[in-house]
Design an enzyme around this catalytic site. Structure first.
Site, PDB file in Angstrom:
ATOM      1  N   ASN A 111      76.434 -17.592  35.425  1.00  0.00           N
ATOM      2  CA  ASN A 111      75.097 -17.052  35.116  1.00  0.00           C
ATOM      3  C   ASN A 111      75.148 -15.622  34.587  1.00  0.00           C
ATOM      4  O   ASN A 111      75.699 -14.732  35.243  1.00  0.00           O
ATOM      5  CB  ASN A 111      74.247 -17.035  36.390  1.00  0.00           C
ATOM      6  N   SER A 131      77.487 -11.237  35.268  1.00  0.00           N
ATOM      7  CA  SER A 131      77.582 -10.318  34.124  1.00  0.00           C
ATOM      8  C   SER A 131      78.784  -9.401  34.305  1.00  0.00           C
ATOM      9  O   SER A 131      79.136  -9.036  35.429  1.00  0.00           O
ATOM     10  CB  SER A 131      76.301  -9.480  34.009  1.00  0.00           C
ATOM     11  N   ASP A 187      65.806 -21.100  36.935  1.00  0.00           N
ATOM     12  CA  ASP A 187      66.710 -20.223  37.695  1.00  0.00           C
ATOM     13  C   ASP A 187      66.008 -19.738  38.971  1.00  0.00           C
ATOM     14  O   ASP A 187      64.849 -19.287  38.911  1.00  0.00           O
ATOM     15  CB  ASP A 187      67.054 -19.029  36.785  1.00  0.00           C
TER      16      ASP A 187
END
Ligand code: G3H
Ligand code: 13P
Ligand code: ZN
Length: 325
Positions: free
Chosen positions: A263, A223, A93
């Protein structure tokens, strides 16, 4: 089984998104594997795979430096043996050039991200192209980024700069990258939006139109920062203020527009924080780490199952297995 993100995206494109979860330690790893098999506890029915999902396990440079990167690698290899049914990609990442080369040479990663999004357009292409040439020679795929998210990406402090659809096609063609991280309004961390803002699906639509057919896109900073977890943390002594994240009901519309990888890191940290704060508050006499670790693994697995349901990846594992034959 470790596969490339490209193999996962082929099955997902336009239908669902694959969850890309960051890990740093053993408890996150076990929770992640269990959750993607649709099991929150050890004793759940091993033959029930209604919720099992393909996934991407991602490792940041911070995670690689937290202890020693070899511990992570050993843990993941072991998890692959303990949970032989899983299908996942191992991804770097937000890599620098140096980190990408290290992962490409390691022979362990199936995918790397080169993040040169803070560079000028031409320079971003030039750096990405170098990584692509080295990675493709070893069968490893490359994610690149165009545009900049808000918030903090490792040590790069970004100011929001949405991906320009007009530049996207040229970038993909010249860099040779396999997937493109696009900036469509999200940012990293727990404080994404100050008001009613959300994903810029209008910009995403334009980027999809500009890119080659079925070209996979990636959404960072995804998120959802669930209020439930923020409230639990604050009730147990935390001070998280007005945290807010991406509306989970926007994952699938984004997936339908070509986002194949979503992600998620911050949400996992919130679950960790709530479980640990509550454990210390509720049982101040306890000093054993294992009951808390067990509670975290179970809750994290449950959370992954929930997330995969929202992404549409829950229940797709067997379909992916067939597509690989
Ligand atoms: O985008 C950044 C990821 O959330 C990784 O965070 O560098 O603190 O591990 P980290
Ligand atoms: P979040 O901070 O929203 O979890 O984003 C994680 C991410 O984009 C990792 O690359
Ligand atoms: Zn990111």
């Amino acid at each position: 089984m470790i596969v490339t993100t490209k193999q996962l995206f082929k099955h997902a494109y336009g239908r669902y998104a694959v969850g890309a979860y960051n890990i740093n330690n053993l408890e996150q790893t076990v929770g992640l594997f269990r959750g993607n098999l649709g099991k929150s506890a050890k004793n759940e029915d091993p033959n029930d795979n209604a919720q099992s999902a393909p996934f991407i396990l991602q490792i940041s440079r911070g995670a690689r430096g937290y202890s020693d990167k070899r511990f992570l690698e050993a843990m993941i290899r072991t998890a692959d043996q303990v949970f032989p049914e899983v299908i996942f990609a191992v991804h770097l990442d937000h890599g620098t050039e140096e980190a990408c080369y290290d992962c490409i040479e390691s022979g362990f990663y199936s995918s790397v991200m080169i993040d040169a999004s803070h560079e000028e357009f031409e320079k971003n292409i030039e750096i990405t192209r170098r990584i692509v040439d080295r990675a493709h020679a070893k069968g490893i795929v490359v994610e690149a980024e165009l545009g900049q998210l808000g918030g903090v990406e490792e040590d790069v402090v970004g100011s929001v700069c949405l991906t320009d659809p007009a530049q996207a096609a040229e970038f993909v063609e010249k860099s040779g990258c396999d997937s493109l991280a696009v900036a469509i309004g999200t940012s990293h961390g727990a404080y994404k939006f100050s008001g009613k803002q959300g994903l810029r699906l209008d910009v995403l639509t334009e980027i999809q139109k500009a890119l080659p057919k079925n070209f996979p896109m990636v959404m960072h900073g995804s998120s959802s920062v669930p209020k439930e977890w923020v409230d639990r943390i604050n009730a147990a002594g935390g001070k998280l203020g007005s945290a807010s994240g991406v509306n989970e009901d926007q994952y699938l519309p984004a997936a339908k527009l070509g986002v194949c990888k979503v992600n998620i890191d911050t949400d996992g940290r919130l679950v960790w924080c709530a479980i640990h704060r509550e454990a210390f508050r509720d049982d101040p006499a306890n000093f054993d780490l294992r009951p808390i670790g067990k509670a975290f693994m179970a809750e994290y697995a449950k959370y992954i199952i929930h997330k995969n349901t929202k992404l549409g990846s829950a229940g797709q594992l067997e379909g992916v297995r067939k597509s690989l034959k």
